[in-house]
Design a protein around this motif. Structure first.
Motif, PDB file in Angstrom:
ATOM      1  N   ILE A  52      25.855  24.505 -18.676  1.00  0.00           N
ATOM      2  CA  ILE A  52      24.780  24.160 -17.737  1.00  0.00           C
ATOM      3  C   ILE A  52      23.431  24.702 -18.225  1.00  0.00           C
ATOM      4  O   ILE A  52      22.466  24.784 -17.462  1.00  0.00           O
ATOM      5  CB  ILE A  52      25.065  24.663 -16.311  1.00  0.00           C
ATOM      6  CG1 ILE A  52      25.127  26.201 -16.264  1.00  0.00           C
ATOM      7  CG2 ILE A  52      26.323  24.042 -15.752  1.00  0.00           C
ATOM      8  CD1 ILE A  52      25.124  26.760 -14.844  1.00  0.00           C
ATOM      9  N   GLY A  53      23.366  25.060 -19.489  1.00  0.00           N
ATOM     10  CA  GLY A  53      22.141  25.617 -20.043  1.00  0.00           C
ATOM     11  C   GLY A  53      21.961  27.057 -19.609  1.00  0.00           C
ATOM     12  O   GLY A  53      22.923  27.775 -19.322  1.00  0.00           O
TER      13      GLY A  53
ATOM     14  N   SER B 142      19.548  25.302 -16.367  1.00  0.00           N
ATOM     15  CA  SER B 142      18.498  24.431 -16.887  1.00  0.00           C
ATOM     16  C   SER B 142      19.009  23.033 -17.218  1.00  0.00           C
ATOM     17  O   SER B 142      18.230  22.071 -17.260  1.00  0.00           O
ATOM     18  CB  SER B 142      17.878  25.061 -18.140  1.00  0.00           C
ATOM     19  OG  SER B 142      18.878  25.298 -19.133  1.00  0.00           O
ATOM     20  N   GLU B 143      20.344  22.892 -17.415  1.00  0.00           N
ATOM     21  CA  GLU B 143      20.912  21.596 -17.788  1.00  0.00           C
ATOM     22  C   GLU B 143      21.904  21.064 -16.754  1.00  0.00           C
ATOM     23  O   GLU B 143      22.556  20.050 -16.993  1.00  0.00           O
ATOM     24  CB  GLU B 143      21.610  21.703 -19.148  1.00  0.00           C
ATOM     25  CG  GLU B 143      20.702  22.127 -20.282  1.00  0.00           C
ATOM     26  CD  GLU B 143      19.556  21.144 -20.503  1.00  0.00           C
ATOM     27  OE1 GLU B 143      19.782  19.935 -20.304  1.00  0.00           O
ATOM     28  OE2 GLU B 143      18.450  21.590 -20.851  1.00  0.00           O
ATOM     29  N   GLY B 144      22.039  21.755 -15.622  1.00  0.00           N
ATOM     30  CA  GLY B 144      22.980  21.283 -14.622  1.00  0.00           C
ATOM     31  C   GLY B 144      23.349  22.381 -13.651  1.00  0.00           C
ATOM     32  O   GLY B 144      22.691  23.430 -13.594  1.00  0.00           O
TER      33      GLY B 144
ATOM     34  N   LEU C  93      25.985  17.739 -14.327  1.00  0.00           N
ATOM     35  CA  LEU C  93      24.982  17.862 -15.385  1.00  0.00           C
ATOM     36  C   LEU C  93      23.802  16.930 -15.128  1.00  0.00           C
ATOM     37  O   LEU C  93      23.912  15.952 -14.391  1.00  0.00           O
ATOM     38  CB  LEU C  93      25.617  17.560 -16.737  1.00  0.00           C
ATOM     39  CG  LEU C  93      26.771  18.480 -17.156  1.00  0.00           C
ATOM     40  CD1 LEU C  93      27.310  18.070 -18.512  1.00  0.00           C
ATOM     41  CD2 LEU C  93      26.326  19.943 -17.158  1.00  0.00           C
ATOM     42  N   LYS C  94      22.678  17.241 -15.754  1.00  0.00           N
ATOM     43  CA  LYS C  94      21.458  16.475 -15.525  1.00  0.00           C
ATOM     44  C   LYS C  94      21.535  15.060 -16.083  1.00  0.00           C
ATOM     45  O   LYS C  94      20.707  14.206 -15.753  1.00  0.00           O
ATOM     46  CB  LYS C  94      20.260  17.217 -16.105  1.00  0.00           C
ATOM     47  CG  LYS C  94      19.871  18.438 -15.270  1.00  0.00           C
ATOM     48  CD  LYS C  94      18.533  19.007 -15.672  1.00  0.00           C
ATOM     49  CE  LYS C  94      18.104  20.114 -14.714  1.00  0.00           C
ATOM     50  NZ  LYS C  94      16.785  20.695 -15.090  1.00  0.00           N
ATOM     51  N   ASP C  95      22.525  14.798 -16.929  1.00  0.00           N
ATOM     52  CA  ASP C  95      22.700  13.429 -17.418  1.00  0.00           C
ATOM     53  C   ASP C  95      23.429  12.547 -16.418  1.00  0.00           C
ATOM     54  O   ASP C  95      23.707  11.369 -16.687  1.00  0.00           O
ATOM     55  CB  ASP C  95      23.437  13.423 -18.763  1.00  0.00           C
ATOM     56  CG  ASP C  95      24.860  13.979 -18.654  1.00  0.00           C
ATOM     57  OD1 ASP C  95      25.336  14.225 -17.531  1.00  0.00           O
ATOM     58  OD2 ASP C  95      25.490  14.169 -19.709  1.00  0.00           O
TER      59      ASP C  95
END
Length: 328
Positions: free
Chosen positions: A141-142, A245-247, A260-262
Motif C-alpha cells: 500500500i506504499g 500512499s498507494e492504497g 489499491l489506488k488502481d
C-alpha cells in the motif's frame, strides 16, 4: 521438554492442553493457590505434580514455565521463577506486568538470566494479522500515512453505572486494548502518545473506554479506540484500517481487505489463508503461539513477542493513563 503452568484459570487450562499435544512436550507440574482447584487438577491431570506456591516448582525439574495468573500477579510470579532458579525459559500471558516499571525489571531479569522469554500477544499468530504484516512490510500500500485501530467487546454492554457488576481493575486498555497496541508496535515500530482520554461507564472508578492519538516514525499518525461496552461484539475483536500512499488495508481477527489506488480490491478470510493447525483448541493462533515458544526453547533462539516487546506495550499503556490523568 518439561513444562510447568502457574495459574489454572481459563488460559492455564488452554495452554496446558495445547502443550500436551505438542510432540516431545510434557506438562509435568501445575500451580494454583485455590485448594479446590488443586484437588480438581490432581484428579484430572494424572501423574502431574500440583503445587500451591510457585517456589515449590523447584522440585519439578522443569525446562520452562508458563505464567497464566491474573495480571497483577505476573511480576511477582515471574520474578520468583528467575530469582529462585526455577526456569530461565518463561512465557507470561499478556500483559507482561501491571506497569512499565515492573515490566522493565522483568525484561532486564530475563536478559540477565538468559533463556527464552515471551509474552502472550496471541493475535500476532492470527493468519489475518500475519498476512497484513507481510503486505505492510512489502510496501503493497506504499508508505503508511495514517491508521485507526480498535479493540472492542460486549462484555459490559448495557451495564449501567452503579450496578453490582465487577469489572477488571486493570481497566480496558490493559485488559483488551493491549492487543491493538502490540499489533501497532509490530506493524509500525515505536509509538509516542500524543493525547488520550479514558472514560468510566460501569462505575466512577472503572476504566471502560479509551480514545488515544499516537505518532510513529516518519510522522505516521494513528488513533486507537478501546471499549468493552460495545454492542455486537460477543467475542473480543481487534482491527485496523491503514491508509497508505498507494492504497488502504483493513484487517480484523477474521478478514483482510486490500484496496489499491488502481481500483483493484482483494479480500481474504481465515479459510483463504490456510488457517489450519495440528491441534485446534480455542483458536488456531493459540497453537501457533505455543509451538513458536516451544520451538524457540528447543533451538535456543529468541521468541517474539519478547519481554522487551511486552515492556514496550506496558510503557505505552502507562503513557495513555498518564495523559488521561488516571494516576494519583
Amino acid at each position: 521438554m518439561r513444562v510447568a503452568v502457574v495459574g489454572m484459570g481459563k488460559m492455564g487450562l488452554l495452554h496446558s492442553s495445547i502443550l500436551n499435544a505438542i510432540p516431545d512436550v510434557e506438562v509435568v507440574a501445575l500451580c494454583d493457590k485455590s485448594f479446590l482447584l488443586r484437588r480438581f487438577l490432581g484428579k484430572v491431570f494424572k501423574g502431574v505434580k500440583v503445587f500451591k506456591d510457585v517456589n515449590e516448582l523447584s522440585k519439578a525439574d522443569v525446562d520452562a514455565v508458563y505464567v497464566t495468573t491474573p495480571i497483577p500477579s505476573h511480576y511477582g510470579v515471574a520474578k520468583a521463577l528467575y530469582s529462585e532458579g526455577i526456569a530461565s525459559n518463561v512465557f507470561v500471558e499478556k500483559t507482561l506486568a501491571l506497569n512499565f516499571e515492573q515490566a522493565r525489571e522483568l525484561r532486564d531479569l530475563a536478559q540477565d538470566y538468559g533463556g527464552v522469554n515471551m509474552v502472550g500477544y496471541v493475535r500476532r499468530f492470527a493468519v489475518t494479522f500475519r498476512e497484513a504484516k507481510r503486505l505492510l512490510d512489502e510496501g503493497v500500500i506504499g508508505e503508511p500515512v495514517s491508521f485507526s485501530a480498535y479493540a472492542y467487546s460486549s462484555e459490559f454492554y448495557g451495564v449501567s453505572k452503579g450496578s453490582k457488576v465487577t469489572v477488571p481493575e486493570v481497566g480496558v486498555v490493559r485488559d483488551l486494548g493491549c492487543y491493538a497496541i502490540d499489533l501497532a508496535l509490530w506493524f509500525f515500530g515505536e509509538l509516542e502518545v500524543l493525547d488520550a482520554e479514558v472514560k468510566a461507564v460501569v462505575s466512577d472508578r472503572s476504566e471502560d473506554s479509551a480514545r488515544v492519538e499516537v505518532e510513529a516514525s516518519g510522522g505516521l499518525r494513528g488513533e486507537f479506540s478501546f471499549s468493552w461496552c460495545v454492542d455486537k461484539h460477543r467475542m473480543p475483536e481487534a482491527g485496523f484500517v491503514v491508509e497508505g500512499s498507494e492504497g488502504a488495508l483493513s484487517v480484523n481477527d477474521d478478514k483482510l481487505e486490500l484496496r489499491l489506488k488502481d481500483g483493484s480490491v482483494s479480500r481474504w478470510f481465515r479459510h483463504d489463508l490456510k488457517d489450519t493447525v495440528d491441534f485446534w483448541l480455542g483458536l488456531p493462533e493459540f497453537f501457533r503461539e505455543d509451538k513458536h515458544f516451544v520451538d524457540c526453547v528447543v533451538r535456543g533462539c529468541s521468541a517474539e513477542p519478547s519481554f522487551a516487546d511486552g515492556a514496550e506495550v506496558d510503557r505505552i499503556i502507562d503513557e495513555i493513563r498518564s495523559r488521561a490523568g488516571r494516576y494519583g
